[in-house]
Enzyme design. Sequence first.
Site, PDB file in Angstrom:
ATOM      1  N   ASP A 242       0.814  -1.215   0.000  1.00  0.00           N
ATOM      2  CA  ASP A 242       0.000   0.000   0.000  1.00  0.00           C
ATOM      3  C   ASP A 242       0.851   1.270   0.000  1.00  0.00           C
ATOM      4  OD1 ASP A 242      -2.024  -1.825   0.291  1.00  0.00           O
ATOM      5  OD2 ASP A 242      -2.868  -0.937   2.116  1.00  0.00           O
TER       6      ASP A 242
ATOM      7  N   HIS B 157       3.607  -2.571   3.008  1.00  0.00           N
ATOM      8  CA  HIS B 157       3.608  -1.180   2.557  1.00  0.00           C
ATOM      9  C   HIS B 157       4.840  -0.857   1.712  1.00  0.00           C
ATOM     10  CE1 HIS B 157       0.543  -1.057   5.688  1.00  0.00           C
ATOM     11  NE2 HIS B 157       0.095   0.043   5.106  1.00  0.00           N
TER      12      HIS B 157
END
Length: 234
Positions: free
Chosen positions: A53, A196
Site C-alpha cells: 500500500d 507497505h
Amino acid sequence: MSTGPRRSPRRSVHRLAVVATALMSAVPLTLTAATAAPERAAACTGYVGLTFDDGPSTSTQSLLTALRQNGLRATMFNQGQYAAANPALVRAQVTAGMWVANHSYTHPHLTQLSQAQIDSEISRTQAAIASAGGGTPKLFRPPYGETNATVKAVAARHGLTEIIWNVDSQDWNGASTDAIVQAAARLTNGQVILMHDWSANARAALPRIAQGLSARGLCAGAISPQTGRAVAPG
C-alpha cells in the site's frame, strides 16, 4: 600420386571421438531445457497475494528491484495523489510485472465521508493511475481497511472489487523483518498479506518470504476481481 594432405588414422579416430562426445553431451542439455518449464509450473500448488500500500514513493524502485530479484510479483495499492505526482513510478511498477490498484486519493477515513466525497477519492485515483500508464484498476483497498455499505457501493460503481487482507504483516506498526517473515509464513492458498511500499523491513523480508513460499509450494499470484482471492497470473 597424392591429391592432398594425408590424414593420419590416429588423428581421424580422435576427431570421431570428439564429435561423438559432443553429441552425447548435447542430449542431456536438450532434455533439461525441455523439462525445466513444466517442473517450475508444477512447483506452484497454490497462490498468495503480496500487496503493498501507499505508493508510489521514493522507495518504489528499491522495492521493485527486490521483488524482481526474488521472482515475486505483487499488487501495488497506489494512492492517487502519489500516482499523479510520480507517473514514471507507476509505469515502472507495470514494467516490473506488478499489478496496479486503487487505494484512494488522499488516504482518508472513508467511512467518515459523504458519498460524494468517497466517489471523488475513488474516481480521481482511477483517473490518476490510468493517466500515469497504470491501466484502469479493478481492485480497491479502502485506507485502514475501513469500509461500509456506501464505500462498497461506490467502489462497485467504478468497477472495483474491494480487497482487504487475511494476514497483516504489521510493517506499518514497526514489525521487524523476522516478524514480517513469520507473518508471511501464515499465508495459505488464496490468501492476501498487507505490506507497505515504504517499509524497509518488508523489503528486507522478501528473500526469506520467497524462500518460505517456495518451500511450501506457494507462488506469488494475482488477485482475482471475481473472488478477491489470489490466483495464478493470467
